[in-house]
Design a protein around this motif. Sequence first.
Motif, PDB file in Angstrom:
ATOM      1  N   LEU A 122       0.813  -1.096  -0.060  1.00 50.62           N
ATOM      2  CA  LEU A 122       0.062   0.186  -0.074  1.00 50.62           C
ATOM      3  C   LEU A 122       0.954   1.299  -0.011  1.00 50.62           C
ATOM      4  N   THR A 123       0.477   2.319  -0.880  1.00 48.25           N
ATOM      5  CA  THR A 123       1.262   3.534  -0.984  1.00 48.25           C
ATOM      6  C   THR A 123       0.419   4.517  -0.742  1.00 48.25           C
ATOM      7  N   ASN A 124       0.998   5.692  -0.234  1.00 45.30           N
ATOM      8  CA  ASN A 124       0.075   6.918  -0.057  1.00 45.30           C
ATOM      9  C   ASN A 124       0.618   7.822  -1.118  1.00 45.30           C
ATOM     10  N   GLY A 125       1.542   7.406  -2.192  1.00 48.06           N
ATOM     11  CA  GLY A 125       1.999   8.250  -3.217  1.00 48.06           C
ATOM     12  C   GLY A 125       3.427   8.422  -2.826  1.00 48.06           C
ATOM     13  N   VAL A 126       3.920   8.268  -1.567  1.00 46.12           N
ATOM     14  CA  VAL A 126       5.382   8.460  -1.144  1.00 46.12           C
ATOM     15  C   VAL A 126       5.828   7.494  -0.510  1.00 46.12           C
ATOM     16  N   HIS A 127       5.162   6.607   0.391  1.00 50.57           N
ATOM     17  CA  HIS A 127       5.491   5.808   1.594  1.00 50.57           C
ATOM     18  C   HIS A 127       4.977   4.438   1.238  1.00 50.57           C
ATOM     19  N   THR A 128       5.761   3.391   1.148  1.00 53.10           N
ATOM     20  CA  THR A 128       4.985   1.886   1.142  1.00 53.10           C
ATOM     21  C   THR A 128       4.827   1.407   2.312  1.00 53.10           C
ATOM     22  N   ASP A 129       3.744   0.889   2.565  1.00 52.58           N
ATOM     23  CA  ASP A 129       3.554  -0.155   3.619  1.00 52.58           C
ATOM     24  C   ASP A 129       3.119  -1.536   3.142  1.00 52.58           C
ATOM     25  N   LEU A 130       3.587  -2.533   4.207  1.00 51.35           N
ATOM     26  CA  LEU A 130       3.344  -3.791   3.871  1.00 51.35           C
ATOM     27  C   LEU A 130       1.964  -4.071   4.672  1.00 51.35           C
ATOM     28  N   ALA A 163      -9.494  -6.094  10.135  1.00 51.30           N
ATOM     29  CA  ALA A 163      -9.207  -7.333   9.375  1.00 51.30           C
ATOM     30  C   ALA A 163      -7.757  -7.094   8.786  1.00 51.30           C
ATOM     31  N   TYR A 164      -7.256  -6.125   8.783  1.00 48.98           N
ATOM     32  CA  TYR A 164      -5.792  -6.063   8.220  1.00 48.98           C
ATOM     33  C   TYR A 164      -4.979  -4.792   9.126  1.00 48.98           C
ATOM     34  N   LEU A 165      -3.498  -5.056   9.001  1.00 53.85           N
ATOM     35  CA  LEU A 165      -2.756  -4.325   9.557  1.00 53.85           C
ATOM     36  C   LEU A 165      -1.542  -3.815   8.625  1.00 53.85           C
ATOM     37  N   SER A 166      -1.425  -2.641   8.435  1.00 55.96           N
ATOM     38  CA  SER A 166      -0.274  -2.023   7.401  1.00 55.96           C
ATOM     39  C   SER A 166       0.617  -1.494   8.348  1.00 55.96           C
ATOM     40  N   VAL A 167       2.002  -1.801   7.907  1.00 59.81           N
ATOM     41  CA  VAL A 167       3.335  -1.700   8.850  1.00 59.81           C
ATOM     42  C   VAL A 167       4.209  -0.783   7.845  1.00 59.81           C
ATOM     43  N   PHE A 222     -10.351  -2.106   8.033  1.00 61.93           N
ATOM     44  CA  PHE A 222     -11.415  -3.270   7.847  1.00 61.93           C
ATOM     45  C   PHE A 222     -11.442  -3.789   6.677  1.00 61.93           C
ATOM     46  N   GLU A 223     -10.837  -3.101   5.606  1.00 59.46           N
ATOM     47  CA  GLU A 223     -10.746  -3.897   4.254  1.00 59.46           C
ATOM     48  C   GLU A 223      -9.786  -2.980   3.483  1.00 59.46           C
ATOM     49  N   MET A 224      -9.291  -3.760   2.364  1.00 63.36           N
ATOM     50  CA  MET A 224      -8.424  -3.367   1.530  1.00 63.36           C
ATOM     51  C   MET A 224      -9.001  -3.342   0.281  1.00 63.36           C
ATOM     52  N   LYS A 225      -8.822  -1.942  -0.499  1.00 60.14           N
ATOM     53  CA  LYS A 225      -9.457  -1.813  -1.716  1.00 60.14           C
ATOM     54  C   LYS A 225      -8.342  -1.914  -2.774  1.00 60.14           C
ATOM     55  N   GLU A 226      -8.384  -2.910  -3.690  1.00 55.67           N
ATOM     56  CA  GLU A 226      -7.155  -2.850  -4.777  1.00 55.67           C
ATOM     57  C   GLU A 226      -7.364  -1.689  -5.715  1.00 55.67           C
ATOM     58  N   GLY A 227      -6.204  -1.244  -6.263  1.00 59.22           N
ATOM     59  CA  GLY A 227      -6.086  -0.075  -7.192  1.00 59.22           C
ATOM     60  C   GLY A 227      -4.613   0.086  -7.396  1.00 59.22           C
ATOM     61  N   LYS A 239      -2.610  -6.642  -4.327  1.00 58.81           N
ATOM     62  CA  LYS A 239      -2.875  -7.613  -3.465  1.00 58.81           C
ATOM     63  C   LYS A 239      -1.675  -8.461  -3.929  1.00 58.81           C
ATOM     64  N   ILE A 240      -1.427  -9.290  -3.053  1.00 56.54           N
ATOM     65  CA  ILE A 240       0.105 -10.596  -3.041  1.00 56.54           C
ATOM     66  C   ILE A 240      -0.329 -11.598  -2.277  1.00 56.54           C
ATOM     67  N   MET A 241      -0.768 -12.864  -3.026  1.00 57.29           N
ATOM     68  CA  MET A 241      -0.819 -14.029  -1.995  1.00 57.29           C
ATOM     69  C   MET A 241       0.549 -14.649  -1.936  1.00 57.29           C
ATOM     70  N   LEU A 242       0.581 -15.333  -0.718  1.00 54.56           N
ATOM     71  CA  LEU A 242       1.652 -15.844  -0.099  1.00 54.56           C
ATOM     72  C   LEU A 242       1.265 -17.312   0.319  1.00 54.56           C
ATOM     73  N   THR A 243       2.448 -18.211   0.369  1.00 56.01           N
ATOM     74  CA  THR A 243       2.354 -19.680   0.911  1.00 56.01           C
ATOM     75  C   THR A 243       2.517 -19.233   2.413  1.00 56.01           C
ATOM     76  N   LYS A 244       2.136 -20.308   3.329  1.00 55.24           N
ATOM     77  CA  LYS A 244       2.348 -20.176   4.598  1.00 55.24           C
ATOM     78  C   LYS A 244       3.782 -19.721   5.006  1.00 55.24           C
ATOM     79  N   LYS A 245       4.569 -20.467   4.549  1.00 57.28           N
ATOM     80  CA  LYS A 245       5.915 -20.325   4.597  1.00 57.28           C
ATOM     81  C   LYS A 245       6.462 -18.870   4.249  1.00 57.28           C
TER      82      LYS A 245
END
Length: 227
Positions: free
Chosen positions: A52-60, A88-92, A132-137, A142-148
């Motif tokens: 996620l970016t605010n136009g300058v800064h990227t969060d995971l 539901a989600y945490l951005s760091v 509460f939710e993430m809106k793709e744009g 979105k990035i899907m990960l395995t458990k590992k």
Amino acid sequence: MNLKKIFFFLLKSIGVMLGVVVVYLICGYLIPFIEVPAEKTNEPKVIETYILTNGVHTDLVVPIKNDEMDWGKELPFENTISMRSDYAYLSVGWGDKGFYLDTPTWAELKPSTAFKAAFWLGESAMHCTNYFEMKEGDDCKKIMLTKKQYQNLVKYIKSKFDRDKNGKVIFIPTDAVYGINDAFYDAKGKYSFFETCNTWANDGLKEAGQKAALWTPSDLGIFQHYD
């Protein structure tokens, strides 16, 4: 040293500094085009994460809670103004503490803050925001990960938090929060031209086995690989 020598010394110094800035800008533009490919895996990708970016800064962005990690136990909801626990989600994000806490807008940026941030002189902080939710744009991918892969990402994120003698994250009490659902924590490391908030997020993608820029100081260097 006469005035003529002083003048040429200053002129040369300015030229060197300008040269360094130009080289940095060129590298900051070109190197991010070099892609580090995602690792190959046959494991199912079952965990939903985002950048996620605010136009300058990227969060995971990660799930607040799943079988692999409960971030509510690591980062108490009571540290946010809302104190709600049904997100539901945490951005760091990781970055310079001075920028986070003392610079709510670019107009309020102090030269001393910028100087400290650029040259490893300031402290760093983690900015954690609940959603509460993430809106793709364009600003959210979105990035899907395995458990590992997710376990590796969790380990990477947790390792950047500074901790007290009991192993607990160190909450920063401040009125500089951006809303009712975010909080700041002390972090490890020093922000600089070479290790920015976006460099940290980009390295997190590598740790999770995802495609990333070889190196990037900007959010564009990350998001161009997720168009």
